[in-house]
Design a protein around this motif. Structure first.
Motif, short mmCIF file in Angstrom:
data_model
loop_
_atom_site.label_atom_id
_atom_site.label_comp_id
_atom_site.label_asym_id
_atom_site.label_seq_id
_atom_site.Cartn_x
_atom_site.Cartn_y
_atom_site.Cartn_z
N THR A 67 3.85 5.50 14.23
CA THR A 67 3.56 4.10 14.47
C THR A 67 4.85 3.34 14.71
O THR A 67 5.94 3.79 14.32
CB THR A 67 2.81 3.49 13.27
N SER A 68 4.73 2.17 15.32
CA SER A 68 5.90 1.32 15.55
C SER A 68 6.08 0.27 14.47
O SER A 68 7.15 -0.31 14.33
CB SER A 68 5.80 0.64 16.91
N ASP A 69 5.01 0.01 13.69
CA ASP A 69 5.07 -1.02 12.67
C ASP A 69 3.97 -0.79 11.64
O ASP A 69 3.08 0.05 11.85
CB ASP A 69 4.91 -2.41 13.31
N VAL A 70 4.03 -1.58 10.57
CA VAL A 70 3.02 -1.46 9.51
C VAL A 70 1.70 -2.07 9.94
O VAL A 70 0.63 -1.61 9.55
CB VAL A 70 3.52 -2.13 8.21
N GLY A 71 1.76 -3.11 10.77
CA GLY A 71 0.54 -3.74 11.22
C GLY A 71 0.01 -4.76 10.23
O GLY A 71 0.76 -5.41 9.51
N GLU A 72 -1.31 -4.87 10.15
CA GLU A 72 -1.94 -5.83 9.25
C GLU A 72 -1.94 -5.31 7.81
O GLU A 72 -1.90 -4.11 7.57
CB GLU A 72 -3.39 -6.06 9.70
N ARG A 73 -2.02 -6.22 6.88
CA ARG A 73 -2.18 -5.92 5.46
C ARG A 73 -1.12 -4.95 4.93
O ARG A 73 -1.41 -3.86 4.47
CB ARG A 73 -3.58 -5.36 5.18
N PHE A 74 0.13 -5.41 5.00
CA PHE A 74 1.23 -4.62 4.46
C PHE A 74 1.01 -4.29 2.99
O PHE A 74 1.30 -3.19 2.54
CB PHE A 74 2.54 -5.40 4.65
N ASP A 75 0.46 -5.24 2.24
CA ASP A 75 0.20 -5.02 0.82
C ASP A 75 -0.77 -3.87 0.61
O ASP A 75 -0.57 -3.00 -0.26
CB ASP A 75 -0.33 -6.29 0.16
N ALA A 76 -1.81 -3.83 1.41
CA ALA A 76 -2.80 -2.76 1.29
C ALA A 76 -2.22 -1.42 1.72
O ALA A 76 -2.55 -0.38 1.14
CB ALA A 76 -4.03 -3.09 2.14
N ALA A 77 -1.35 -1.44 2.74
CA ALA A 77 -0.72 -0.19 3.18
C ALA A 77 0.20 0.37 2.10
O ALA A 77 0.23 1.59 1.87
CB ALA A 77 0.07 -0.43 4.47
N LEU A 78 0.94 -0.51 1.42
CA LEU A 78 1.78 -0.06 0.31
C LEU A 78 0.93 0.55 -0.80
O LEU A 78 1.28 1.61 -1.34
CB LEU A 78 2.58 -1.24 -0.25
N ASP A 79 -0.17 -0.11 -1.13
CA ASP A 79 -1.05 0.42 -2.19
C ASP A 79 -1.63 1.77 -1.78
O ASP A 79 -1.73 2.68 -2.61
CB ASP A 79 -2.19 -0.57 -2.46
N ALA A 80 -2.01 1.90 -0.52
CA ALA A 80 -2.59 3.16 -0.05
C ALA A 80 -1.57 4.29 -0.10
O ALA A 80 -1.89 5.42 -0.49
CB ALA A 80 -3.12 3.00 1.37
N ALA A 81 -0.32 3.99 0.29
CA ALA A 81 0.73 5.01 0.25
C ALA A 81 1.02 5.43 -1.18
O ALA A 81 1.20 6.63 -1.47
CB ALA A 81 2.00 4.48 0.92
N LEU A 82 1.09 4.47 -2.09
CA LEU A 82 1.34 4.78 -3.49
C LEU A 82 0.21 5.61 -4.08
O LEU A 82 0.45 6.61 -4.77
CB LEU A 82 1.52 3.49 -4.28
N ASP A 83 -1.01 5.22 -3.81
CA ASP A 83 -2.16 5.95 -4.33
C ASP A 83 -2.19 7.38 -3.79
O ASP A 83 -2.50 8.32 -4.52
CB ASP A 83 -3.46 5.22 -3.96
N ALA A 84 -1.87 7.53 -2.50
CA ALA A 84 -1.85 8.86 -1.90
C ALA A 84 -0.83 9.75 -2.60
O ALA A 84 -1.14 10.89 -2.98
CB ALA A 84 -1.53 8.76 -0.41
N SER A 85 0.38 9.24 -2.79
CA SER A 85 1.43 10.05 -3.42
C SER A 85 1.10 10.39 -4.86
O SER A 85 1.42 11.48 -5.34
CB SER A 85 2.78 9.33 -3.33
N GLN A 86 0.45 9.48 -5.56
CA GLN A 86 0.08 9.73 -6.95
C GLN A 86 -0.97 10.82 -7.07
O GLN A 86 -1.12 11.43 -8.14
CB GLN A 86 -0.41 8.45 -7.61
N HIS A 87 -1.68 11.07 -6.00
CA HIS A 87 -2.68 12.14 -5.98
C HIS A 87 -2.18 13.39 -5.26
O HIS A 87 -2.96 14.29 -4.96
CB HIS A 87 -3.98 11.65 -5.33
N GLY A 88 -0.87 13.44 -4.95
CA GLY A 88 -0.29 14.65 -4.40
C GLY A 88 -0.16 14.69 -2.89
O GLY A 88 0.24 15.71 -2.32
N PHE A 89 -0.46 13.57 -2.22
CA PHE A 89 -0.43 13.55 -0.75
C PHE A 89 0.72 12.64 -0.28
O PHE A 89 0.67 11.43 -0.46
CB PHE A 89 -1.76 13.05 -0.20
N ALA A 90 1.75 13.25 0.30
CA ALA A 90 2.92 12.50 0.74
C ALA A 90 2.63 11.78 2.06
O ALA A 90 1.93 12.30 2.93
CB ALA A 90 4.11 13.43 0.92
N VAL A 91 3.17 10.57 2.17
CA VAL A 91 3.02 9.79 3.40
C VAL A 91 4.36 9.73 4.11
O VAL A 91 5.30 9.07 3.65
CB VAL A 91 2.51 8.36 3.10
N ASN A 92 4.47 10.44 5.22
CA ASN A 92 5.68 10.46 6.03
C ASN A 92 5.47 9.58 7.27
O ASN A 92 4.35 9.46 7.77
CB ASN A 92 5.98 11.89 6.48
#
Length: 208
Positions: free
Chosen positions: A122-147
């Motif tokens: 992607t070129s940018d985070v897009g809409e709802r940066f707060d939600a994207a941060l939460d989604a990335a954190l939740d993913a990593s906490q469950h073992g799924f890395a976000v690159n």
């Protein structure tokens, strides 16, 4: 007492990868040649040739994410479907990275995986940066890395924060992808050793 034969538990290498390509309107800007979106498909193609993974999937997203190919061992099929990726296949424009991350995690967990890698182009985070941060954190906490592979020349601290929260790496599209491929391929090698050990243990318990 009665006896019954039970099947050995299924063994799989726990190293799936889902590529998530942003196809919002911003991705077709031509500050990247031939465009951000077209270049992201070329980068994805190169990754498919170098990644060692148990299964790989492809999804695209704008306002909503959609699965192009579910997790599969058939890398060629995924590669062959990259050319169809365009804004025209999406019902509406938008840019919700959070929903793409959540869908990728959902699909890997449904397939029985408890860890893996999401690679966002992607070129940018897009809409709802707060939600994207939460989604990335939740993913990593469950073992799924976000690159993240940044498909733009512009600096972007928000994408770095997404990668940090997701315990992944951030790379520019022009950079060498060795850091990312080594990270994923090293995980594959370690998981293969675990898989081999499990087979040897089961073989000693249930000799043929």
């Amino acid at each position: 007492p009665t006896w019954q034969k039970t099947k050995n538990p299924a063994l799989k290498v726990n190293n799936p990868v889902i590529l998530a390509l942003n196809v919002s309107s911003d991705m077709w800007a031509k500050d990247v040649t031939p465009s951000r979106g077209e270049r992201s498909k070329l980068v994805a193609h190169d990754l498919l040739e170098t990644l060692k993974t148990s299964e790989i999937g492809l999804l695209v997203y704008s306002r909503e994410p959609f699965v192009i190919t579910p997790l599969t061992e058939d890398v060629t099929m995924v590669d062959n479907l990259l050319p169809i990726v365009s804004p025209q296949i999406m019902p509406e424009n938008g840019d919700r990275l959070d929903r793409a991350i959540n869908l990728a995690v959902e699909r890997m967990r449904q397939a029985g995986y408890h860890g893996g890698n999401i690679v966002v182009l992607t070129s940018d985070v897009g809409e709802r940066f707060d939600a994207a941060l939460d989604a990335a954190l939740d993913a990593s906490q469950h073992g799924f890395a976000v690159n993240v592979i940044k498909m733009s020349e512009m600096p972007n601290d928000k994408l770095q924060m997404i990668a940090d929260k997701g315990q992944g790496v951030l790379l520019n599209y022009k950079e060498n992808m060795n850091m990312l491929t080594q990270k994923i391929n090293d995980t594959y090698a370690k998981e293969m050793m675990v898989w081999i050990d499990k087979i040897e243990i089961l073989g000693s318990i249930n000799p043929t």
